[in-house]
Write an enzyme that holds these catalytic residues in place. Sequence first.
Site, PDB file in Angstrom:
ATOM      1  N   LYS A 170      15.324 -18.915   8.564  1.00  0.00           N
ATOM      2  CA  LYS A 170      15.691 -18.523   7.195  1.00  0.00           C
ATOM      3  C   LYS A 170      15.881 -19.747   6.297  1.00  0.00           C
ATOM      4  O   LYS A 170      15.417 -19.779   5.155  1.00  0.00           O
ATOM      5  CB  LYS A 170      16.973 -17.680   7.251  1.00  0.00           C
ATOM      6  CG  LYS A 170      17.688 -17.478   5.938  1.00  0.00           C
ATOM      7  CD  LYS A 170      16.935 -16.596   4.970  1.00  0.00           C
ATOM      8  CE  LYS A 170      17.673 -16.528   3.642  1.00  0.00           C
ATOM      9  NZ  LYS A 170      16.907 -15.896   2.588  1.00  0.00           N
ATOM     10  N   PRO A 176      29.170 -13.963   2.242  1.00  0.00           N
ATOM     11  CA  PRO A 176      28.644 -15.171   1.589  1.00  0.00           C
ATOM     12  C   PRO A 176      28.271 -16.321   2.538  1.00  0.00           C
ATOM     13  O   PRO A 176      27.170 -16.855   2.445  1.00  0.00           O
ATOM     14  CB  PRO A 176      29.790 -15.589   0.652  1.00  0.00           C
ATOM     15  CG  PRO A 176      30.572 -14.335   0.411  1.00  0.00           C
ATOM     16  CD  PRO A 176      30.470 -13.551   1.681  1.00  0.00           C
ATOM     17  N   LYS A 187      24.256 -23.612  -1.279  1.00  0.00           N
ATOM     18  CA  LYS A 187      24.759 -23.435   0.094  1.00  0.00           C
ATOM     19  C   LYS A 187      23.613 -23.537   1.104  1.00  0.00           C
ATOM     20  O   LYS A 187      23.681 -24.267   2.090  1.00  0.00           O
ATOM     21  CB  LYS A 187      25.430 -22.056   0.226  1.00  0.00           C
ATOM     22  CG  LYS A 187      25.946 -21.757   1.615  1.00  0.00           C
ATOM     23  CD  LYS A 187      26.187 -20.275   1.849  1.00  0.00           C
ATOM     24  CE  LYS A 187      24.914 -19.480   1.907  1.00  0.00           C
ATOM     25  NZ  LYS A 187      25.031 -18.130   2.411  1.00  0.00           N
ATOM     26  N   THR A 189      23.333 -15.311   5.325  1.00  0.00           N
ATOM     27  CA  THR A 189      22.682 -16.592   5.601  1.00  0.00           C
ATOM     28  C   THR A 189      23.781 -17.604   5.880  1.00  0.00           C
ATOM     29  O   THR A 189      24.569 -17.928   4.975  1.00  0.00           O
ATOM     30  CB  THR A 189      21.859 -17.058   4.388  1.00  0.00           C
ATOM     31  OG1 THR A 189      20.925 -16.044   4.054  1.00  0.00           O
ATOM     32  CG2 THR A 189      21.123 -18.353   4.708  1.00  0.00           C
TER      33      THR A 189
HETATM   34  P1  NAD Z   1      27.698 -11.562  -2.927  1.00  0.00           P
HETATM   35  O1  NAD Z   1      28.671 -12.659  -3.181  1.00  0.00           O
HETATM   36  O2  NAD Z   1      27.140 -10.773  -4.050  1.00  0.00           O
HETATM   37  O3  NAD Z   1      28.336 -10.517  -1.877  1.00  0.00           O
HETATM   38  C1  NAD Z   1      29.193 -10.853  -0.819  1.00  0.00           C
HETATM   39  C2  NAD Z   1      30.216  -9.720  -0.678  1.00  0.00           C
HETATM   40  O4  NAD Z   1      30.987  -9.945   0.496  1.00  0.00           O
HETATM   41  C3  NAD Z   1      31.201  -9.634  -1.852  1.00  0.00           C
HETATM   42  O5  NAD Z   1      31.199  -8.321  -2.374  1.00  0.00           O
HETATM   43  C4  NAD Z   1      32.553 -10.006  -1.204  1.00  0.00           C
HETATM   44  O6  NAD Z   1      33.638  -9.338  -1.809  1.00  0.00           O
HETATM   45  C5  NAD Z   1      32.321  -9.543   0.210  1.00  0.00           C
HETATM   46  N1  NAD Z   1      33.181 -10.177   1.208  1.00  0.00           N
HETATM   47  C6  NAD Z   1      33.450 -11.484   1.419  1.00  0.00           C
HETATM   48  N2  NAD Z   1      34.254 -11.650   2.474  1.00  0.00           N
HETATM   49  C7  NAD Z   1      34.520 -10.412   2.956  1.00  0.00           C
HETATM   50  C8  NAD Z   1      35.292  -9.905   4.028  1.00  0.00           C
HETATM   51  N3  NAD Z   1      35.977 -10.711   4.856  1.00  0.00           N
HETATM   52  N4  NAD Z   1      35.347  -8.574   4.227  1.00  0.00           N
HETATM   53  C9  NAD Z   1      34.666  -7.735   3.417  1.00  0.00           C
HETATM   54  N5  NAD Z   1      33.902  -8.140   2.357  1.00  0.00           N
HETATM   55  C10 NAD Z   1      33.843  -9.463   2.148  1.00  0.00           C
HETATM   56  O7  NAD Z   1      26.518 -12.233  -2.078  1.00  0.00           O
HETATM   57  P2  NAD Z   1      25.025 -11.665  -1.875  1.00  0.00           P
HETATM   58  O8  NAD Z   1      24.146 -12.155  -2.955  1.00  0.00           O
HETATM   59  O9  NAD Z   1      25.093 -10.221  -1.543  1.00  0.00           O
HETATM   60  O10 NAD Z   1      24.626 -12.501  -0.568  1.00  0.00           O
HETATM   61  C11 NAD Z   1      25.156 -12.193   0.708  1.00  0.00           C
HETATM   62  C12 NAD Z   1      24.465 -13.060   1.748  1.00  0.00           C
HETATM   63  O11 NAD Z   1      23.064 -12.810   1.699  1.00  0.00           O
HETATM   64  C13 NAD Z   1      24.657 -14.571   1.514  1.00  0.00           C
HETATM   65  O12 NAD Z   1      24.812 -15.202   2.747  1.00  0.00           O
HETATM   66  C14 NAD Z   1      23.353 -14.980   0.834  1.00  0.00           C
HETATM   67  O13 NAD Z   1      23.041 -16.347   1.075  1.00  0.00           O
HETATM   68  C15 NAD Z   1      22.361 -14.026   1.479  1.00  0.00           C
HETATM   69  N6  NAD Z   1      21.177 -13.704   0.679  1.00  0.00           N
HETATM   70  C16 NAD Z   1      21.291 -13.384  -0.647  1.00  0.00           C
HETATM   71  C17 NAD Z   1      20.137 -13.062  -1.378  1.00  0.00           C
HETATM   72  C18 NAD Z   1      20.205 -12.689  -2.857  1.00  0.00           C
HETATM   73  O14 NAD Z   1      19.142 -12.591  -3.499  1.00  0.00           O
HETATM   74  N7  NAD Z   1      21.395 -12.459  -3.412  1.00  0.00           N
HETATM   75  C19 NAD Z   1      18.881 -13.091  -0.757  1.00  0.00           C
HETATM   76  C20 NAD Z   1      18.806 -13.397   0.596  1.00  0.00           C
HETATM   77  C21 NAD Z   1      19.971 -13.702   1.311  1.00  0.00           C
END
Ligand code: NAD
Length: 305
Positions: A174, A66, A249, A99
Site C-alpha cells: 500500500k 487513522p 502520514k 493504512t
Molecule cells: P477519517 O479521519 O475520516 O476517519 C477515521 C475515523 O476513525 C474517524 O471518524 C475517527 O473518529 C475514528 N476513530 C479514531 N479512533 C477511533 C477509535 N479508537 N474507535 C473508534 N473510532 C475511531 O480517515 P479516513 O479518510 O476514513 O481514513 C481512514 C484510513 O484509511 C487511514 O488510515 C487512511 O490513511 C486510509 N485511507 C484513506 C483514503 C481516503 O481517500 N480518505 C484512501 C485510502 C486509505
Amino acid sequence: MASVAFIGLGHMGAPMAANLVKAGLTVRVFDLVPQAMRSLTDLGALSSSSACDAVAGVDVVITMLPAGEHVRALYLGDDENKGLIEVVAEGTLLIDCSTIDATSAQLVAKVATEKGLECVDAPVSGGTAGAEAGTLTFICGGTNSAFEQAKEVLGHMGANIFHAGAAGAGQIAKICNNMLLSVLMLGTSESLQMGIAHGLDPNVLSEIMKVSSGGNWALEKYNPCPNVMPMAPSSNDYQGGFMVDLMVKDLGLSQEAALRSNSSTPMGSLARSLYVNHAKQGHGSRDFSSIFEQFTNFQQIKNKG
Ligand code: NAD
C-alpha cells in the site's frame, strides 16, 4: 450471512460499512464521534456504545482508523481500555483496513495469532469514490486461510482483492502505491500549471496528456485543476477526498520503510518534503490534490496581487 463489527466511520469507513449493510449483512458500528454512526443506523446498522460492545458475538471485526497508534491501542489495549483481541469471541476474524506501518500490523497479527485468532491487514486503494461505489482495491497481508476468509466480506466493498504476502505485506504494498501516487500527483500538478502559465486550456491539456505518454491515474480519475472534472475534490475547493495530513502520514511510512530496507527513494523523499510544507501552510485537512496550488505561476500571483 456473517455479522460484522465496523469501527471507524470516517471518510472511508462510513461508505464501506454502508455497502456491507446494503449487502444484507448484520453490521454493528462504532466511532468515537457519535454523529458518525447516524448515517449508518439510518440504513439499518446497529449502533454500539463502545468498540468492545460492537465486537460482542460478531464473526468479523473490521477497523478503518487513522494511524498505527489508533490500531495498536484498539486491538492491544491501553491504560484505559482492554484490547479487542482480549474480548472478541473465539474464531472471530480481524481485518484492519487502515493504512499503518507494517511493524504495527505485524505486532497485532502476532498477538492475535498467540490468542488463536486469524488476522488480516487489508489497506485499500480507490479513495472515497471507490469506497462509495464498492470498487475498492484491498491489498492484504496474512496467512492463506485468513485471506480466504477475509475475501468473502471484502468482496462486498471492493472489486479487486490481492494477497500481497504474510502479515504486514499489505501495508508495504500500500505505501509503495501511495508513494507513487504522490509523485504522480506532483508531476501532474506542475505539468498542468506550466501549460496554464503558457495560456493552455487545462481541459484540453488534460485530454492530450491522458492519451499520451504522460497519462496516469491523477489525470484520468482525479484531476488536480479545478473545473476539469466536476466530481473531483479540486472542483469542490479540495474538500473531501484524501487529506493532505494522511498523505503526509503515508509518505512518512514510506520513508521509514525505505530506511528499514536500505532502499533509495529520492522521489518519495522529495514528495514527503513538499507535502509536509503544504500541510504546514494550513492545508492539512484539504484533499491531497490541493498541492496543485503550490505550483501557481509566480507572474499570475503578482498579477492577482
Ligand atoms: P477519517 O479521519 O475520516 O476517519 C477515521 C475515523 O476513525 C474517524 O471518524 C475517527 O473518529 C475514528 N476513530 C479514531 N479512533 C477511533 C477509535 N479508537 N474507535 C473508534 N473510532 C475511531 O480517515 P479516513 O479518510 O476514513 O481514513 C481512514 C484510513 O484509511 C487511514 O488510515 C487512511 O490513511 C486510509 N485511507 C484513506 C483514503 C481516503 O481517500 N480518505 C484512501 C485510502 C486509505
